[in-house]
Design a protein around this motif. Sequence first.
Motif, short mmCIF file in Angstrom:
data_model
loop_
_atom_site.label_atom_id
_atom_site.label_comp_id
_atom_site.label_asym_id
_atom_site.label_seq_id
_atom_site.Cartn_x
_atom_site.Cartn_y
_atom_site.Cartn_z
N GLY A 429 1.12 -19.86 29.27
CA GLY A 429 2.17 -19.31 28.41
C GLY A 429 1.72 -19.07 26.98
N ILE A 430 0.76 -19.87 26.51
CA ILE A 430 0.35 -19.80 25.11
C ILE A 430 -0.44 -18.54 24.82
CG2 ILE A 430 -1.05 -20.93 23.33
CD1 ILE A 430 -0.38 -23.57 24.78
N LEU A 431 -1.44 -18.25 25.66
CA LEU A 431 -2.26 -17.07 25.41
C LEU A 431 -1.47 -15.76 25.51
CD1 LEU A 431 -5.63 -18.08 27.09
CD2 LEU A 431 -5.05 -18.02 24.67
N PRO A 432 -0.62 -15.60 26.54
CA PRO A 432 0.19 -14.37 26.56
C PRO A 432 1.05 -14.24 25.30
CG PRO A 432 0.30 -15.45 28.68
CD PRO A 432 -0.42 -16.39 27.76
N ALA A 433 1.69 -15.35 24.89
CA ALA A 433 2.54 -15.30 23.70
C ALA A 433 1.73 -14.95 22.46
CB ALA A 433 3.24 -16.64 23.51
N ALA A 434 0.55 -15.56 22.33
CA ALA A 434 -0.28 -15.30 21.15
C ALA A 434 -0.77 -13.86 21.11
CB ALA A 434 -1.47 -16.26 21.14
N ILE A 435 -1.25 -13.38 22.25
CA ILE A 435 -1.79 -12.02 22.29
C ILE A 435 -0.68 -11.00 22.01
CG2 ILE A 435 -2.78 -10.27 23.82
CD1 ILE A 435 -4.30 -12.60 25.19
N ILE A 436 0.48 -11.19 22.62
CA ILE A 436 1.61 -10.27 22.39
C ILE A 436 2.01 -10.27 20.92
CG2 ILE A 436 4.08 -9.90 22.87
CD1 ILE A 436 3.47 -11.01 25.72
N ALA A 437 2.11 -11.46 20.33
CA ALA A 437 2.51 -11.55 18.93
C ALA A 437 1.49 -10.91 18.00
CB ALA A 437 2.73 -13.02 18.55
N ILE A 438 0.20 -11.14 18.27
CA ILE A 438 -0.84 -10.56 17.42
C ILE A 438 -0.83 -9.03 17.52
CG2 ILE A 438 -3.35 -10.30 17.15
CD1 ILE A 438 -3.59 -13.26 18.01
N VAL A 439 -0.79 -8.52 18.75
CA VAL A 439 -0.84 -7.07 18.94
C VAL A 439 0.39 -6.39 18.35
CG1 VAL A 439 -0.81 -5.23 20.68
CG2 VAL A 439 -2.31 -7.21 20.98
N LEU A 440 1.58 -6.92 18.64
CA LEU A 440 2.79 -6.31 18.11
C LEU A 440 2.83 -6.38 16.58
CD1 LEU A 440 5.57 -7.49 20.60
CD2 LEU A 440 4.40 -5.28 20.51
N ASN A 441 2.35 -7.49 16.02
CA ASN A 441 2.35 -7.62 14.57
C ASN A 441 1.43 -6.59 13.91
OD1 ASN A 441 3.05 -9.18 12.08
ND2 ASN A 441 0.85 -9.55 12.07
N LEU A 442 0.36 -6.21 14.62
CA LEU A 442 -0.59 -5.26 14.07
C LEU A 442 -0.15 -3.81 14.24
CD1 LEU A 442 -3.98 -6.89 15.18
CD2 LEU A 442 -3.00 -6.86 12.88
N ILE A 443 0.59 -3.51 15.33
CA ILE A 443 0.88 -2.10 15.63
C ILE A 443 2.29 -1.65 15.28
CG2 ILE A 443 -0.85 -2.12 17.47
CD1 ILE A 443 1.44 -2.12 19.50
N LEU A 444 3.25 -2.58 15.22
CA LEU A 444 4.62 -2.16 14.96
C LEU A 444 4.81 -1.82 13.48
CD1 LEU A 444 6.89 -4.52 17.10
CD2 LEU A 444 6.11 -2.22 17.61
N PRO A 445 5.61 -0.81 13.19
CA PRO A 445 5.89 -0.46 11.79
C PRO A 445 6.64 -1.58 11.10
CG PRO A 445 7.34 0.75 13.26
CD PRO A 445 6.32 0.09 14.14
N GLU A 446 6.54 -1.61 9.80
CA GLU A 446 7.16 -2.69 9.03
C GLU A 446 8.67 -2.66 9.08
OE1 GLU A 446 5.94 -5.35 7.53
OE2 GLU A 446 3.99 -4.82 8.36
N GLU A 447 9.25 -1.47 9.17
CA GLU A 447 10.70 -1.37 9.14
C GLU A 447 11.24 -1.09 10.53
OE1 GLU A 447 12.51 -2.07 6.60
OE2 GLU A 447 10.76 -2.38 5.32
#
Length: 467
Positions: A429-447
């Motif tokens: 559960g930890i690695l999927p959560a970490a990878i998803i959070a890292i990727v989304l934080n890098l690619i999603l727009p700020e607003e």
Amino acid sequence: MTDTSIGTPEQLRDPNYTPPLAKAVPLGIQHVLAMFVSNVTPAIIVCGAAGFGFGSNSPDFPEMIYMIQMSMFFAGIATLFQTIGFGPVGARLPIVQGTSFAFIPIMIPLVAGKGVDAVAVLMGGVLVGGLFHAILGLFIGKIRFALPPLVTGLVVTMIGLALVKVGIQYAAGGVPAIGTPEYGSLQNWFIAGLVIVVTLGLKFYAKGMMSVSAVLLGLLVGYVAAYFMGMVSFANVGRAAPIALPNPLHFGLEFSFAAILGFCLMSFVSAVETVGDVSGITKGGAGREATDKEIQGATFADGIGTAISGLFGALPNTSFSQNVGLIAMTGVMSRHVVTIGALFLILGGLIPKVGAIISTVPIEVLGGGVIVMFGMVVAAGVSMLSDVDWNRRNMVIFAIALSLGLGLQLEPGALQYMPGTLKVLATSGILPAAIIAIVLNLILPEELAVEATEEIAGGHAGHSRDD
């Protein structure tokens, strides 16, 4: 509060200052007491998951005693890397190293029910992961942008949530007792509850060393109670050798893609945790920011200490945050004080009877202690998340990462058709959560539009600090 009899305020803020030996030795022992239980617990959990831990009646039970020994010995060695250092390795700061909880949710699926032979896979992962961790020291400052409090707080929270089940199982009687009348008995819960109550009482109503060592003292009270209830056996203590040296490749080495990938990915988390601890020590003890050289040296020491541990049958090492708090509380910044503590750890690791005595602790007693410790891991993650600006974008990232990560952890059967390697990594559960959070934080727009979030959350979208 700072004890001015140890030295002047300027001396106490100097890592190179050595207090009088009569003061330095107790301060060093205090550091060992603050981290001792947390340091040996991962070995107990991993051995229990593999099937040769508490209550297993396995002929391989002595292997757990050996791993406990190595947990102490190499925590001491890794601490010396930090306090004394060599070349670019080590921060030359009072950093206490110990066995990391962060890797436990990765290790358990790799060894679950497979016996002592499966530990070779762990050691391969520890070795490669440690070397990878050391390499991170070359550019740790450049990757910190990808690991903001949203990501690190989520990962630490997930680690704690993955471990709380283990604490409940231990308190109820341990995995081997599941399905028996003894599992979850009132006697078991009485002992675990006593440990929790004593720990909380000392933590909040005692002062100084009594408060700092609350978990250890709680375990001792529970241990005494368990002894008088006939739950303690000293059979292994008498059979333990008076002294034993570390044995190279004790468990062997086996290289598995799943183990290597899991350990390398978790090294990112461990490296960031170390950066935070180094910063905490310099701020709390010396009133300044950590230098790039100190951060890099600490990361090198983290990784190399872990890699060497894997060669001798110990688990990954990391800096211990509770000792950062202890430095802030005492005001003593001396790295030589921590060096003294490291020497006590090394000495304890060379005496098998120390590990044998630890192995006499009933699992129910340990359960009370780890319920507190693992709960504190979750609380630490929540505390890190308090630094996040909870705008709608960050709420969506956290929601998706937590839902998938925790969901896969709770329902591993949903991945039954996934290839073995990916299944092992995903069910933590930890690695999927970490990878998803890292990727989304890098690619999603700020607003993110208010209306979009309200629709997703059904009116419970919350508000950012600026709303």
